[in-house]
Design a protein around this motif. Structure first.
Motif, PDB file in Angstrom:
ATOM      1  N   ILE A   1       1.053  -1.040  -0.211  1.00  0.00           N
ATOM      2  CA  ILE A   1      -0.501   0.208   0.072  1.00  0.00           C
ATOM      3  C   ILE A   1       0.653   0.824   0.053  1.00  0.00           C
ATOM      4  O   ILE A   1       1.882   1.122   1.301  1.00  0.00           O
ATOM      5  CB  ILE A   1      -0.564  -0.042   0.895  1.00  0.00           C
ATOM      6  CG1 ILE A   1      -1.762  -1.067   0.768  1.00  0.00           C
ATOM      7  CG2 ILE A   1      -1.797   1.282   1.363  1.00  0.00           C
ATOM      8  CD1 ILE A   1      -2.701  -1.113   2.331  1.00  0.00           C
ATOM      9  N   PRO A   2       0.736   2.027  -1.156  1.00  0.00           N
ATOM     10  CA  PRO A   2      -0.294   2.711  -1.865  1.00  0.00           C
ATOM     11  C   PRO A   2       0.063   0.790  -2.717  1.00  0.00           C
ATOM     12  O   PRO A   2       1.371   0.534  -3.319  1.00  0.00           O
ATOM     13  CB  PRO A   2      -0.065   3.855  -2.532  1.00  0.00           C
ATOM     14  CG  PRO A   2       1.624   4.475  -2.212  1.00  0.00           C
ATOM     15  CD  PRO A   2       1.549   3.489  -1.055  1.00  0.00           C
ATOM     16  N   PRO A   3      -1.097   0.650  -3.247  1.00  0.00           N
ATOM     17  CA  PRO A   3      -0.427  -0.434  -4.854  1.00  0.00           C
ATOM     18  C   PRO A   3       0.415  -0.412  -6.057  1.00  0.00           C
ATOM     19  O   PRO A   3       0.159   0.833  -6.579  1.00  0.00           O
ATOM     20  CB  PRO A   3      -2.239  -0.916  -5.604  1.00  0.00           C
ATOM     21  CG  PRO A   3      -2.842  -0.387  -4.830  1.00  0.00           C
ATOM     22  CD  PRO A   3      -2.464   0.860  -4.002  1.00  0.00           C
ATOM     23  N   THR A   4       0.626  -0.861  -6.512  1.00  0.00           N
ATOM     24  CA  THR A   4       1.901  -0.864  -7.975  1.00  0.00           C
ATOM     25  C   THR A   4       0.810  -1.202  -8.568  1.00  0.00           C
ATOM     26  O   THR A   4       0.289  -2.307  -8.832  1.00  0.00           O
ATOM     27  CB  THR A   4       3.104  -1.305  -7.828  1.00  0.00           C
ATOM     28  OG1 THR A   4       3.309  -2.327  -7.382  1.00  0.00           O
ATOM     29  CG2 THR A   4       4.485  -0.531  -6.707  1.00  0.00           C
ATOM     30  N   TRP A   5       0.926  -0.744  -9.790  1.00  0.00           N
ATOM     31  CA  TRP A   5       0.375  -0.395 -10.707  1.00  0.00           C
ATOM     32  C   TRP A   5       0.646  -1.844 -11.784  1.00  0.00           C
ATOM     33  O   TRP A   5       0.675  -2.071 -12.475  1.00  0.00           O
ATOM     34  CB  TRP A   5      -0.668   1.108 -11.499  1.00  0.00           C
ATOM     35  CG  TRP A   5      -1.293   1.742 -10.721  1.00  0.00           C
ATOM     36  CD1 TRP A   5      -0.921   2.795 -10.039  1.00  0.00           C
ATOM     37  CD2 TRP A   5      -2.888   1.305 -10.607  1.00  0.00           C
ATOM     38  NE1 TRP A   5      -2.153   3.146  -9.734  1.00  0.00           N
ATOM     39  CE2 TRP A   5      -3.541   2.301  -9.381  1.00  0.00           C
ATOM     40  CE3 TRP A   5      -3.432   0.611 -10.948  1.00  0.00           C
ATOM     41  CZ2 TRP A   5      -4.294   2.532  -8.948  1.00  0.00           C
ATOM     42  CZ3 TRP A   5      -4.919   0.773 -10.789  1.00  0.00           C
ATOM     43  CH2 TRP A   5      -5.547   1.985  -9.410  1.00  0.00           C
ATOM     44  N   TRP A   6       1.796  -1.025 -11.807  1.00  0.00           N
ATOM     45  CA  TRP A   6       2.378  -2.221 -13.640  1.00  0.00           C
ATOM     46  C   TRP A   6       3.391  -3.272 -12.849  1.00  0.00           C
ATOM     47  O   TRP A   6       4.074  -2.590 -11.728  1.00  0.00           O
ATOM     48  CB  TRP A   6       3.334  -0.427 -13.850  1.00  0.00           C
ATOM     49  CG  TRP A   6       3.964  -1.457 -15.380  1.00  0.00           C
ATOM     50  CD1 TRP A   6       4.899  -1.960 -15.509  1.00  0.00           C
ATOM     51  CD2 TRP A   6       2.750  -1.222 -16.299  1.00  0.00           C
ATOM     52  NE1 TRP A   6       5.179  -2.490 -17.125  1.00  0.00           N
ATOM     53  CE2 TRP A   6       3.847  -2.213 -17.790  1.00  0.00           C
ATOM     54  CE3 TRP A   6       2.139  -1.035 -17.279  1.00  0.00           C
ATOM     55  CZ2 TRP A   6       3.482  -2.939 -18.535  1.00  0.00           C
ATOM     56  CZ3 TRP A   6       1.138  -1.780 -17.871  1.00  0.00           C
ATOM     57  CH2 TRP A   6       2.193  -1.690 -18.677  1.00  0.00           C
TER      58      TRP A   6
END
Lengths: 360, 275
Positions: free
Chosen positions: B43-48
């Motif tokens: 958290i925060p999430p990684t998108w890639w």
């Protein structure tokens, strides 16, 4: 090839009678046309011959054999459908060969017949195409080829030309006629087009409301229609039909409809029976002339209502003694619409119907 | 027709929302499956994703994903084959026999398909117990076929109905028996319908969870959905492995659907326009 005989065929759908006691015979090699308005039962009759529909009563014979109990595949017939019904997933070649393969003909025979039919119908260069890649006329040829290639006992055609445009229909009609002469095949041909019937048929069978109205050669049907229905159905424009009464007069008989009175060429022996009877008088448009014909005729003054010039000839809409009549003239008359003229009607060409039957 | 600017925005917004909404969970799944374990619950999430294949290695070699896949293939394949084998003649008969009541039979079939699974679960289990079908693949295939038949029959009946009757008549005059007509004329023309029915049946059987869990208790017999669901332990939730396994489980379906795409679209829109 074989003859076809229908004996007292009747067909009911529920409580509706579609065909009522139809008997007819097609000799070996004869071209029989079933002609009638839509809904007259002609297609149903064809489907009964094919075995696609079962008659309620009566017998179908192909050759000498009674085929009532046989499914279509065992009747040895071929049928050309109105919508062609070519197998869309098969090439023209496979379409043509399908029936032969199903009948387990040896490949050599199939090849030979295919080549023969393809040549006859001039579809050799279409053999590897699918039906959807063909024009209407080409599909029509293939559909016919599929029938011919089987060499069946009997050909059935269900309005095969009705999906073609007028020009193509005319040329296919000629080809069909030639084809029949060449194959010497027994053909039953359903149509609602009187031109097809007149030009193609050796015999025409006129149907209306499930009943045979008349069977005869095209000439006979045209010249001597046996009832008012046939009289009005064959011929374009149709025969003028006038409803009136027969009267016995000193000189013989006359036909009377309001102010319209004509002497009739009837034999006097029938006098007492006919006097006062309601009758229908028929005169074909071409038997009403605007100039004196060589044959004995009656003259009447007439008013021209309208003139339709068709090019080769013209139609003159007339009012004669209060009756509307159509005449066919070989050339445009000198008078204008609204003017008067004299019309001549040939005695010998009158058709008289009493009680729905022809008496002269 | 010309659209105003506002309509354009609405149209494309709607399309993006629909496509994005349905694709997002799957894309997130793909992304998760390609992450290293420490990023999965970050958290925060990684998108890639960082492109790690560790989860894939885990599910293929530590779990028995490959076995599950074979089990699923056997079950879904047999279900599809059997369902079509039964549905095709049934649909042909229902579409073509001029018998009273065929419409009611079709409606009845649809009603049967609407039974909630939980209602029939008990009886099915008992029947299979009697028949010795528990913990066997055929024991699962049997209810699957029964459950997918109505849909398959409906799809195929619609198809047969749309084929012109004249073709059958031409075939019967050409010398075909009813069986030969079905075989050589009607079936080849109903191929899009067959594909559609096959794909939908296959997808159902491939994804079905409830009966698979109920009937197959032996881990060696598990199908994919059950196998993947049982990845989680009492206190652990191996998101990465589940994601990787789910992606792998979906791939065969995507491949099959893409391969037959044209046929299926033809099938799903059957009857909409005259072909």
């Amino acid at each position: 090839m074989a003859s076809l005989r229908l004996e007292h065929i009747s067909k009911m759908f529920g409580r509706t009678t579609v065909l009522d006691d139809i008997s007819l015979h097609a000799a070996d090699g004869e071209f029989v046309v079933l002609l009638g308005p839509s809904g007259c039962g002609k297609s149903t009759l064809l489907r009964i011959i094919a075995g696609l529909e079962q008659q309620t009563s009566g017998t179908v014979r192909i050759g000498e054999e009674i085929v009532d109990a046989l499914p279509p595949r065992e009747r040895d017939i071929a049928m050309v459908f109105q919508q062609y019904a070519l197998y869309p997933h098969l090439t023209v070649r496979e379409n043509l060969a399908f029936g032969l393969k199903m009948r387990k003909e040896p490949p050599a025979v199939i090849e030979a017949r295919l080549a023969e039919v393809a040549k006859l119908l001039e579809i050799e260069d279409l053999l590897d195409r699918k039906p959807k890649e063909l024009s209407g006329g080409q599909r029509q040829r293939v559909a016919m080829g599929r029938a011919i290639v089987r060499k069946p006992k009997l050909f059935l055609f269900d309005e095969p030309l009705s999906n073609l445009d007028a020009r193509l229909r005319a040329s296919m009609r000629v080809e069909l006629k030639k084809l029949h002469r060449r194959l010497q095949a027994t053909i039953v041909y359903v149509t609602h087009d009187q031109v097809e019937a007149m030009t193609l048929g050796d015999t025409i069978v006129i149907l209306d409301q499930g009943r045979i109205q008349q069977i005869g050669a095209p000439e006979q049907i045209y010249q001597e229609p046996s009832n008012p229905f046939v009289a009005s159905f064959i011929g374009s424009p149709p025969m003028n039909l006038i409803e009136g009464q027969i009267r016995c007069v000193e000189e013989g008989f006359e036909f009377r409809a309001g102010n319209f009175v004509l002497g009739l060429p009837l034999r006097s022996g029938e006098a007492s029976r006919l006097d006062g009877k309601p009758a229908i008088l028929g005169i074909r448009p071409e038997d009403i002339a605007l100039s004196a014909p060589p044959t004995p005729s009656v003259e009447r003054p007439a008013t021209i209502d309208l003139i339709e010039n068709l090019g080769a000839d013209c139609l003159v809409y007339l009012i004669v003694d209060g009756q509307r009549l159509i005449a066919r003239a070989s050339s445009v008359p000198p008078q204008q619409a609204g003017e008067t003229c004299t019309v001549f009607m040939s005695f010998s060409k009158f058709h008289v119907f009493i009680d729905g039957r022809r008496i002269a | 027709m010309t659209r105003t600017r506002g309509e354009h925005v609405l149209l494309w917004g709607g399309i993006l929302l629909a496509v994005g909404g349905s694709l997002f969970p799957f894309l997130w799944l793909v992304s998760t499956s390609l992450k290293s374990p420490i990023y999965v619950e970050a958290i925060p999430p990684t998108w890639w994703p960082d492109g790690s294949l560790v989860f894939y290695r885990n599910v293929l070699f530590e779990h028995r994903l490959f076995d599950y896949m074979i089990n699923s293939a056997i079950v879904a394949g047999s279900t599809t084959g059997l369902a079509l084998l039964v549905a095709t003649p049934a649909a042909y008969a229902l579409a073509r026999l001029r018998l009273p009541g065929t419409a009611w039979i079709l409606r009845g079939l649809l009603c049967v398909a609407m039974f909630p699974q939980i209602v029939i679960a008990g009886p099915v289990w008992r029947m299979l117990e009697r028949l010795g079908g528990l913990n066997t693949h055929w024991g699962l295939v049997l209810p699957y076929v029964a459950l997918t038949l109505p849909l398959a029959v409906w799809i195929l009946a619609t198809f047969f109905n749309d084929l012109p009757r004249e073709l059958e008549e031409a075939a019967s005059i050409d010398g075909c028996t009813t069986g030969q007509t079905l075989m050589y004329v009607m079936l080849p023309l109903a191929v899009p319908g067959l594909f559609t029915a096959a794909i939908l049946t296959f997808i159902y059987a491939w994804n079905e969870f409830f009966f698979a869990l109920l009937i197959l208790t032996d881990p060696a017999k598990h199908t994919l959905p059950v196998g993947i669901a049982l990845f989680q332990g009492e206190f652990t939730m191996p998101w990465g492995e589940i994601a990787a396994a789910s992606v792998l489980a979906t791939l065969p379906l995507i491949v099959v659907v893409l391969l037959f795409q044209r046929g299926i679209i033809g099938g799903l829109s059957a009857g909409a326009i005259k072909g």
